[in-house]
Design an enzyme around this catalytic site. Structure first.
Site, PDB file in Angstrom:
ATOM      1  N   HIS A  97       0.758  -0.965   0.012  1.00 32.25           N
ATOM      2  CA  HIS A  97       0.252  -0.069   0.013  1.00 32.25           C
ATOM      3  C   HIS A  97       0.807   1.322   0.058  1.00 32.25           C
ATOM      4  O   HIS A  97       2.024   1.427   0.352  1.00 32.25           O
ATOM      5  CB  HIS A  97      -1.051   0.167   0.944  1.00 32.25           C
ATOM      6  CG  HIS A  97      -0.158   0.260   2.648  1.00 32.25           C
ATOM      7  ND1 HIS A  97       0.543  -0.959   3.009  1.00 32.25           N
ATOM      8  CD2 HIS A  97      -0.274   1.349   3.454  1.00 32.25           C
ATOM      9  CE1 HIS A  97       0.873  -0.531   4.182  1.00 32.25           C
ATOM     10  NE2 HIS A  97       0.898   0.662   4.294  1.00 32.25           N
ATOM     11  N   ASP A  99       0.610   5.012   1.706  1.00 35.90           N
ATOM     12  CA  ASP A  99      -0.460   5.578   3.012  1.00 35.90           C
ATOM     13  C   ASP A  99      -1.328   6.283   2.509  1.00 35.90           C
ATOM     14  O   ASP A  99      -1.327   7.524   1.801  1.00 35.90           O
ATOM     15  CB  ASP A  99       0.622   6.189   3.986  1.00 35.90           C
ATOM     16  CG  ASP A  99       1.348   5.317   4.701  1.00 35.90           C
ATOM     17  OD1 ASP A  99       0.925   4.200   4.901  1.00 35.90           O
ATOM     18  OD2 ASP A  99       2.477   5.740   5.091  1.00 35.90           O
ATOM     19  N   HIS A 257       4.698   0.201   0.276  1.00 39.18           N
ATOM     20  CA  HIS A 257       5.506  -0.826   1.293  1.00 39.18           C
ATOM     21  C   HIS A 257       4.575  -1.890   1.947  1.00 39.18           C
ATOM     22  O   HIS A 257       3.512  -1.659   1.664  1.00 39.18           O
ATOM     23  CB  HIS A 257       6.043   0.234   2.496  1.00 39.18           C
ATOM     24  CG  HIS A 257       4.976   1.001   3.138  1.00 39.18           C
ATOM     25  ND1 HIS A 257       4.453   2.323   2.664  1.00 39.18           N
ATOM     26  CD2 HIS A 257       4.466   0.746   4.560  1.00 39.18           C
ATOM     27  CE1 HIS A 257       3.430   2.404   3.812  1.00 39.18           C
ATOM     28  NE2 HIS A 257       3.624   1.794   4.555  1.00 39.18           N
ATOM     29  N   ARG A 272       4.353   6.723  13.681  1.00 36.61           N
ATOM     30  CA  ARG A 272       4.565   7.230  12.442  1.00 36.61           C
ATOM     31  C   ARG A 272       3.679   8.625  12.429  1.00 36.61           C
ATOM     32  O   ARG A 272       2.943   8.929  13.076  1.00 36.61           O
ATOM     33  CB  ARG A 272       3.677   6.451  11.329  1.00 36.61           C
ATOM     34  CG  ARG A 272       3.739   7.007   9.789  1.00 36.61           C
ATOM     35  CD  ARG A 272       2.752   6.232   8.916  1.00 36.61           C
ATOM     36  NE  ARG A 272       1.426   6.635   8.961  1.00 36.61           N
ATOM     37  CZ  ARG A 272       0.399   6.036   8.338  1.00 36.61           C
ATOM     38  NH1 ARG A 272       0.548   4.901   7.789  1.00 36.61           N
ATOM     39  NH2 ARG A 272      -0.773   6.641   8.582  1.00 36.61           N
TER      40      ARG A 272
END
Length: 301
Positions: A97, A99, A257, A272
């Site tokens: 995906h 983000d 990623h 994150r």
């Protein structure tokens, strides 16, 4: 700067990151250093720094702010202050995906550091969606240039919980699911978008894609599979074995990623922060369109 592959990945050594608040001992990174980090991101797509044990949530966020205005932690999931906690107990990001593509303004950059690592496994793989596009046959590029896809957060790994439990409902997990589903997002993005800084063409697909506009469900799945295989070619990817004190920074506009879930029942927890991005633009100059949901609060627009 140590490149880790032809198309993606580099390690930056000897740099101690700290933000404008001086949390790392000083008044913030100088403009030249910030520009060099951003240049490395545009060239290598993802950069890794070891030895950043001094970072806490405040300095993590301050470093992100040096690279641009930050988003809120997530469009629907409450963060820990200004940081999104990615906890394997809630779900595992073991799907390719980019983000937050279910919003019309996906983040430009993501900065990820580990809080709790597993005794084995738990690596993350990044793949260049620019290299994927560039290695497509010109006929496939021409096809992809004209396609649009609907992305939705109904497929977000952050919403997944363990449904294989035996012995009743986990109240905390059910509450997390309800929080995540408190707002649904759907956005129509070009399958190929033009990078706003480099001008490169990049595939904008991944696990949040619900369907490709105008195709049957079978055709949509086949086209997604074809393009996704181009992204995940090993030549386009780099794999990182996390250590305490690591920080990964990547260009979300040019990458997918995947967090490898090969650590059994051990808990893995990451933190994150994301830097706000622009609305993607197609090769024909058309901008992505939000179909359901308003992401302006999340993206700081």
């Amino acid at each position: 700067m140590t490149p880790l592959g032809q198309h993606v990945g580099a390690r930056i050594d000897g740099l101690r990151l700290h933000g404008g608040g001086g949390g790392g001992g000083g008044g913030g990174l100088d403009a030249g250093t910030v520009a060099a980090v951003r240049s490395a991101l545009l060239r290598h797509r993802v950069v890794f720094l070891r030895g950043q044990d001094h970072l806490d949530d405040t300095t993590h966020h301050e470093v992100a702010e040096l690279l641009g205005p930050t988003t809120t932690p997530h469009p629907t999931v409450q963060g820990d202050g200004q940081v999104l906690v990615i906890d394997s107990e809630h779900g595992k990001a073991d799907a390719w995906h980019t983000d937050v593509t279910f919003c019309d303004r996906p983040p430009a950059l993501s900065l990820l550091r580990p809080e709790q690592l597993t005794p084995y496994g738990g690596t993350t793989v990044w793949a260049s969606t620019v290299a994927a596009y560039e290695t497509l046959h010109p006929a496939l590029q021409a096809m992809a240039d004209r396609l649009w896809a609907v992305h939705t957060n109904l497929y977000d790994y952050a919403a997944e919980v363990d449904e294989q439990r035996i012995g009743g409902v986990d109240v905390a997990q059910e509450a997390y699911r309800e929080e995540f589903g408190s707002q649904v997002f759907e956005t129509e993005h070009p399958v190929v978008h033009v990078h706003p800084e480099t001008g490169e063409r990049s595939l904008l697909i991944g696990q949040f894609v619900k369907r490709i506009v105008g195709l049957s469900s079978r055709e949509s799945a086949q086209v997604q599979d074809l393009l996704q295989r181009a992204v995940t070619r090993l030549e386009n990817a780099v794999r990182w074995d996390w250590q305490p004190g690591d920080l990964a920074i990547w260009d979300n506009r040019a990458m997918q990623h995947y967090a490898v879930a090969d650590y059994g029942d051990h808990e893995r927890r990451m933190r994150r922060v994301t830097v706000a991005g622009d609305v993607p633009v197609s090769v024909e100059g058309r901008r992505s369109v939000a179909r359901i949901g308003d992401s302006s609060t999340y993206a700081g627009a």
